[in-house]
Every structure is written in structure tokens, then in C-alpha cells.
Scaffold this motif. Structure first.
Motif, PDB file in Angstrom:
ATOM      1  N   GLY A 353      59.699  33.664  29.809  1.00 45.26           N
ATOM      2  CA  GLY A 353      59.678  35.124  29.899  1.00 45.26           C
ATOM      3  C   GLY A 353      58.679  35.815  28.985  1.00 45.26           C
ATOM      4  N   ARG A 354      57.957  35.053  28.166  1.00 46.61           N
ATOM      5  CA  ARG A 354      57.002  35.655  27.238  1.00 46.61           C
ATOM      6  C   ARG A 354      55.599  35.162  27.558  1.00 46.61           C
ATOM      7  N   ALA A 355      54.605  36.049  27.359  1.00 49.17           N
ATOM      8  CA  ALA A 355      53.217  35.698  27.650  1.00 49.17           C
ATOM      9  C   ALA A 355      52.770  34.562  26.737  1.00 49.17           C
ATOM     10  N   SER A 356      52.191  33.537  27.330  1.00 49.51           N
ATOM     11  CA  SER A 356      51.655  32.403  26.580  1.00 49.51           C
ATOM     12  C   SER A 356      50.216  32.718  26.197  1.00 49.51           C
ATOM     13  N   VAL A 357      49.982  32.850  24.928  1.00 48.41           N
ATOM     14  CA  VAL A 357      48.663  33.287  24.446  1.00 48.41           C
ATOM     15  C   VAL A 357      47.584  32.308  24.890  1.00 48.41           C
ATOM     16  N   GLY A 358      46.604  32.832  25.616  1.00 49.24           N
ATOM     17  CA  GLY A 358      45.451  32.036  26.014  1.00 49.24           C
ATOM     18  C   GLY A 358      45.568  31.350  27.354  1.00 49.24           C
ATOM     19  N   GLU A 359      46.695  31.495  28.075  1.00 47.65           N
ATOM     20  CA  GLU A 359      46.864  30.838  29.374  1.00 47.65           C
ATOM     21  C   GLU A 359      46.966  31.884  30.480  1.00 47.65           C
ATOM     22  N   TYR A 360      46.193  31.686  31.549  1.00 45.32           N
ATOM     23  CA  TYR A 360      46.106  32.679  32.624  1.00 45.32           C
ATOM     24  C   TYR A 360      46.041  31.959  33.965  1.00 45.32           C
ATOM     25  N   VAL A 361      46.349  32.687  35.033  1.00 42.10           N
ATOM     26  CA  VAL A 361      46.294  32.122  36.384  1.00 42.10           C
ATOM     27  C   VAL A 361      45.618  33.103  37.333  1.00 42.10           C
ATOM     28  N   ALA A 362      44.987  32.544  38.366  1.00 46.29           N
ATOM     29  CA  ALA A 362      44.407  33.338  39.457  1.00 46.29           C
ATOM     30  C   ALA A 362      44.427  32.479  40.714  1.00 46.29           C
ATOM     31  N   GLY A 363      44.306  33.110  41.868  1.00 44.64           N
ATOM     32  CA  GLY A 363      44.316  32.370  43.128  1.00 44.64           C
ATOM     33  C   GLY A 363      45.721  32.104  43.634  1.00 44.64           C
ATOM     34  N   TRP A 364      45.852  31.056  44.452  1.00 41.45           N
ATOM     35  CA  TRP A 364      47.133  30.764  45.097  1.00 41.45           C
ATOM     36  C   TRP A 364      48.228  30.484  44.088  1.00 41.45           C
ATOM     37  N   ILE A 365      47.897  29.845  42.969  1.00 41.73           N
ATOM     38  CA  ILE A 365      48.922  29.521  41.997  1.00 41.73           C
ATOM     39  C   ILE A 365      49.468  30.788  41.336  1.00 41.73           C
ATOM     40  N   LYS A 366      48.748  31.874  41.479  1.00 41.73           N
ATOM     41  CA  LYS A 366      49.188  33.164  40.930  1.00 41.73           C
ATOM     42  C   LYS A 366      49.972  33.976  41.961  1.00 41.73           C
ATOM     43  N   ARG A 367      49.468  34.034  43.187  1.00 42.90           N
ATOM     44  CA  ARG A 367      50.052  34.951  44.177  1.00 42.90           C
ATOM     45  C   ARG A 367      50.689  34.259  45.367  1.00 42.90           C
ATOM     46  N   GLY A 368      50.575  32.919  45.458  1.00 43.75           N
ATOM     47  CA  GLY A 368      51.076  32.204  46.614  1.00 43.75           C
ATOM     48  C   GLY A 368      49.976  32.026  47.651  1.00 43.75           C
ATOM     49  N   PRO A 369      50.212  31.178  48.679  1.00 46.56           N
ATOM     50  CA  PRO A 369      49.181  30.870  49.678  1.00 46.56           C
ATOM     51  C   PRO A 369      48.992  32.001  50.679  1.00 46.56           C
ATOM     52  N   THR A 370      48.425  33.090  50.207  1.00 50.75           N
ATOM     53  CA  THR A 370      48.223  34.258  51.057  1.00 50.75           C
ATOM     54  C   THR A 370      46.789  34.763  50.926  1.00 50.75           C
ATOM     55  N   GLY A 371      46.375  35.560  51.909  1.00 51.24           N
ATOM     56  CA  GLY A 371      45.072  36.205  51.851  1.00 51.24           C
ATOM     57  C   GLY A 371      43.956  35.324  52.387  1.00 51.24           C
ATOM     58  N   VAL A 372      42.746  35.893  52.369  1.00 50.66           N
ATOM     59  CA  VAL A 372      41.548  35.195  52.806  1.00 50.66           C
ATOM     60  C   VAL A 372      40.670  34.944  51.582  1.00 50.66           C
ATOM     61  N   ILE A 373      39.480  34.376  51.800  1.00 52.46           N
ATOM     62  CA  ILE A 373      38.617  34.036  50.674  1.00 52.46           C
ATOM     63  C   ILE A 373      38.343  35.260  49.803  1.00 52.46           C
ATOM     64  N   GLY A 374      38.076  36.394  50.440  1.00 47.67           N
ATOM     65  CA  GLY A 374      37.753  37.607  49.678  1.00 47.67           C
ATOM     66  C   GLY A 374      38.899  38.125  48.836  1.00 47.67           C
ATOM     67  N   THR A 375      40.141  37.770  49.193  1.00 47.16           N
ATOM     68  CA  THR A 375      41.302  38.218  48.418  1.00 47.16           C
ATOM     69  C   THR A 375      41.243  37.698  46.983  1.00 47.16           C
ATOM     70  N   ASN A 376      40.532  36.585  46.788  1.00 45.46           N
ATOM     71  CA  ASN A 376      40.474  35.985  45.457  1.00 45.46           C
ATOM     72  C   ASN A 376      39.682  36.822  44.457  1.00 45.46           C
ATOM     73  N   ARG A 377      38.795  37.684  44.945  1.00 45.14           N
ATOM     74  CA  ARG A 377      37.955  38.443  44.009  1.00 45.14           C
ATOM     75  C   ARG A 377      38.771  39.458  43.201  1.00 45.14           C
ATOM     76  N   PRO A 378      39.521  40.383  43.833  1.00 51.58           N
ATOM     77  CA  PRO A 378      40.324  41.306  43.021  1.00 51.58           C
ATOM     78  C   PRO A 378      41.414  40.598  42.232  1.00 51.58           C
ATOM     79  N   CYS A 379      41.941  39.505  42.784  1.00 53.65           N
ATOM     80  CA  CYS A 379      42.954  38.725  42.070  1.00 53.65           C
ATOM     81  C   CYS A 379      42.370  38.189  40.763  1.00 53.65           C
ATOM     82  N   ALA A 380      41.155  37.633  40.822  1.00 52.26           N
ATOM     83  CA  ALA A 380      40.509  37.095  39.627  1.00 52.26           C
ATOM     84  C   ALA A 380      40.151  38.201  38.640  1.00 52.26           C
ATOM     85  N   LYS A 381      39.717  39.337  39.155  1.00 52.35           N
ATOM     86  CA  LYS A 381      39.340  40.441  38.267  1.00 52.35           C
ATOM     87  C   LYS A 381      40.531  40.949  37.468  1.00 52.35           C
TER      88      LYS A 381
END
Length: 454
Positions: A353-381
Motif C-alpha cells: 500500500g505504500r509507494a516503493s521509492v525508485g520503482e515504476y511501471v508502464a504499459g500492460w503491467i500497469k494498466r492491463g492488456p488494453t489499448g493499441v500501440i499509441g495508448t502506451n505513449r500517454p501511459c508512459a508519460k
């Protein structure tokens, strides 16, 4: 200086690296993009169909990011294993951004699913895309194939099965896969969905391609259309008008195929069937699948379907399921099995339940297997924005001089950018030797040898 590791060189990883070098808050940022495979680009290389050259051309923009002097590609590096646990990675970098797909195919959960000739569509895609983990497909004796699913992946594998080898020869498909498709003797491919035509999850562009294949007759059963209130002619105008624009366009394409006369000169046929729910995979000789038993379904009036108690068998020596994905727990990271993702807050990994300092996620492991290739850009930002907010405290931590030295000391053999360029050159040479354009090297020994680390 802020040193960041990005784990994964697919679109989400490359977009995260791009967002980091484009920001101005931390001018001294340096990024290592790590990947388990010796080759970059993730699903653009190993998931986009070889005959979709326009989409595959995205590698040009991904390449321009990875060639930035502030970014270093390190392939052939598995994160989370014995040689490089996630805790060790945090000792080498101020921050780590995990951009991994971490998904596996859902199963049908039906009797007979263990039979030879029953596979996930993703396994088939990996094979014809030259993924080094893929197992070879034996298509000898396959005359009929059934694809269970109604999304773009189902359309992709249906198209590749039906498409003629002369149309696939100019692609980078591995030679063994091209040869297996040429020798298969396949005549019929049936793509089957449990719901109606207006509820298909494919895009119209992908769908239309099924009707453009040389010497392939694409058919839709008019009776399936008649069951769907949004498809029947004259049908329910209100139901049709309520459809999203993509669904309306899909219905028009399907209606056209339902009206068309059969092509007597066709070499192969594609049949799109709807309102059929698989209930059993039927065994043939030597433990191989011989067909699929379906229950006919019908609209239940609430957007779903109900069983009718009527059954139909379809012959098939090859069955491919394409019914969605399930998340896989990444080694060393927390995991929410219900969502198939790593728990996070705006990309910050949450541990207990607490933010782990220095560890981050983006892409499917962050939001699940959804969206198209372009969806990854705002997710990463979004994730990079969170990382930059934490940059002050992160950058104050002392690090070893160069992580690459530590990776070598751990027994890893990273493939750097020149090694990847050597793989590209070897694939171009292979293509020329076969009278084709560049042809993928589909195995680990071949990739490593080409990169100079065998």
C-alpha cells in the motif's frame, strides 16, 4: 545525474525513455533500456503480423529514440532472475521503470484442450513472427482450422493461415514458418464468435483485409446476421443507429460477404461464424484434435447471449484460441491477481500500500492488456511525470560507476546496439541467400551468434 533503467524495449519502454530524455527538469538523465531478448521493439517485432508492413514501420521511430546518445540498449538481459534480481537492479540505478507485457493467453477451460493441434493464437503469432521462445508448428495434414475469438488477433491469424505464400514471401517471416504454411494443404479457416456480428472486437480495417486475399473466398452465414437485431435486413433501425461507428462499418462489411456469390476459383475459404459457443474439443486419431463442438447461442436481450441447446460440430485439425489475456506476476514485483497488474499510484509501484521509492511501471503491467500501440505513449508519460517528481531524493543516492560492469560480473552478456545492428545485417544476408528480403533469425543460438556473444 539521474540514472534510470527501463525494463522492456517495446513501445511502452521506448516511449518512457523518450519522455525522460525530452524533459528539461533533470538535464543529466541517462537511460539503459534492458530487454530479455537480444533484439529490441517488443511486440512491434514479435507481435505485429509480418504482412502489416505499415505498422511494422513504427520501428523507424522507435529506432531513432534508442539511438539517442543518452540511451543505451542492453539486450539479452533477464531482469528478475537469479543473475539479476530486482533488488540488485535498484542498487545499480536510481530508478527502474518496468515496461513489460506480463500477460498470457486465457484458456477455454474445455474438455479436449490438451489435444495436439490446440494452441493459443499468441503461440501461433510468436512462431510466424520468429520469436526465439516459440515452438514449431506442425501443419502437415491440416485441411481445416478453427479460430475461436472475434478480435484483431483472431483476424490476424485467420488471415495468415489463408494468405498465399507468394504474398508472404516478401515479408520477414522465418523461412521454416513460410515453408510449413506452403506445405500445409489448408483449405478452410473458420473464425468463430460466441456473440453476434455487431459485437465483434475487430477493427474495420483488419476485417476488410480478409476480403482482399488472392484466391480466397470469404463468407458469412446470412442466418447469423439475421439473429442480430443490429444486422438483420431490414432489421431494427434503432438498434443499428445505436451501434458505435466501428460496429456499423463492420456490419456493412459482413453484409457484403453474406450477399456475395461463392467464388468457384478460390483456393481457400474463410468462413466467419457467429452465435456459436465452444463446449468441447473432439479427439481424433493419435490424440490429435479433429474438430470442435459448439452450442448455438442467441441474443438474451441484455447485450449477452444464452445457450439454445442446439449443437454443431466443425472439423478442424488445428484450433487456435484468441479469447483474451491474463496477467502474469513479474518476478520480484507485487501483483494484483484480480486485475493482472502491479499495484501502483500514477505509475509508482505500491508495496503493502505504500509507494516503493525508485520503482515504476508502464504499459500492460500497469494498466492491463488494453489499448493499441499509441495508448502506451500517454501511459508512459504519466509514469515519467511521477518519476521526475521523485527525482531529487532519488538522485542523491550514490551508485556504482557503470552498471554494465556489474552486469558482466554477474555472468550476463548484454547485447548492445552494435550487436543488434549485427543481427539486422545477418537477417538481411539470410534474406538475400534465400532470394527474399530480410528474414528473421528465429532461434536463440542464431541471434546470439549474429550478435557476437555465442
Amino acid at each position: 545525474m539521474l540514472r534510470v533503467a527501463v525494463v522492456g524495449s517495446g513501445p511502452s519502454g521506448v516511449y518512457a525513455a523518450q519522455a525522460l530524455v525530452q524533459q528539461r527538469e533533470v538535464p543529466g538523465v541517462r537511460i539503459d533500456v534492458l530487454d530479455r531478448l537480444p533484439a529490441p521493439y517488443g511486440l512491434v517485432r514479435y507481435g505485429v503480423a509480418p504482412d502489416h508492413e505499415k505498422i511494422k514501420s513504427l520501428t523507424g521511430s522507435l529506432r531513432s529514440v534508442l539511438e539517442d546518445e543518452r540511451i543505451r540498449f542492453l539486450g539479452n538481459v533477464e531482469v528478475g532472475g537469479e543473475l539479476l534480481p530486482t533488488a540488485r537492479l535498484l542498487e545499480l540505478y536510481h530508478a527502474v521503470v518496468y515496461c513489460v507485457g506480463a500477460a498470457r493467453d486465457r484458456t477455454l477451460g474445455l474438455p479436449g484442450e490438451e489435444l495436439a493441434g490446440v494452441h493459443s493464437a499468441t503461440e501461433f503469432v510468436s512462431w510466424y513472427s520468429g520469436h526465439p521462445d516459440a515452438r514449431p508448428f506442425d501443419l502437415a495434414g491440416v485441411r481445416s482450422a478453427v479460430v475461436v475469438g472475434a478480435g484483431n488477433v483472431a483476424v490476424d491469424v485467420t488471415r495468415i493461415l489463408a494468405r498465399g505464400v507468394p504474398e508472404l514471401r516478401p515479408t520477414d517471416m522465418p523461412q521454416a514458418a513460410l515453408g510449413a504454411l506452403a506445405d500445409s494443404g489448408l483449405r478452410t479457416v473458420t473464425m468463430v464468435a460466441r456473440r453476434g456480428p455487431s459485437q465483434g472486437r475487430f477493427t474495420t480495417k483488419e476485417l476488410r483485409e480478409l476480403g482482399t486475399l488472392a484466391q480466397v473466398d470469404t463468407r458469412v452465414d446470412p442466418a447469423d446476421l439475421a439473429l442480430d437485431p443490429a444486422c438483420a435486413e431490414p432489421g431494427d433501425p434503432a438498434a443499428a443507429a445505436a451501434l458505435p461507428a466501428v460496429a456499423r462499418r463492420n456490419v456493412e462489411v459482413l453484409r457484403g460477404w453474406a450477399r456475395a456469390a461463392p467464388d468457384p476459383g478460390a483456393r481457400r475459404s474463410i468462413s466467419l461464424r457467429f452465435y456459436l459457443r465452444p463446449v468441447e474439443l473432439l479427439a481424433g486419431p493419435r490424440g490429435r484434435v479433429r474438430g470442435v463442438r459448439f452450442e448455438r447461442t442467441a441474443p438474451d436481450g441484455r447485450g449477452g447471449v444464452r445457450g439454445t441447446g442446439a449443437y454443431e460440430d466443425l472439423d478442424a485439425e488445428l484450433v487456435l484460441r484468441s479469447v483474451g489475456y491474463l496477467g502474469v506476476p513479474p518476478a520480484g514485483l507485487p501483483f494484483d491477481a484480480a486485475t493482472g497488474t502491479v499495484p501502483h499510484a500514477a505509475g509508482r509501484v505500491l508495496r503493502a500500500g505504500r509507494a516503493s521509492v525508485g520503482e515504476y511501471v508502464a504499459g500492460w503491467i500497469k494498466r492491463g492488456p488494453t489499448g493499441v500501440i499509441g495508448t502506451n505513449r500517454p501511459c508512459a508519460k504519466e509514469t515519467v511525470s511521477s518519476l521526475l517528481q521523485d527525482a531529487g531524493p532519488l538522485a542523491r543516492r550514490a551508485l556504482p560507476a557503470d552498471p554494465l560492469t556489474a552486469l558482466h560480473a554477474a555472468g550476463l552478456h548484454p547485447v548492445e546496439w552494435p550487436g543488434w545492428l549485427a543481427i539486422e545485417a545477418a537477417e538481411a544476408d539470410l534474406g538475400r541467400s534465400l532470394g527474399r528480403r530480410s528474414v528473421k533469425i528465429p532461434d536463440w543460438p542464431g541471434l546470439r551468434a549474429a550478435a557476437g556473444i555465442a
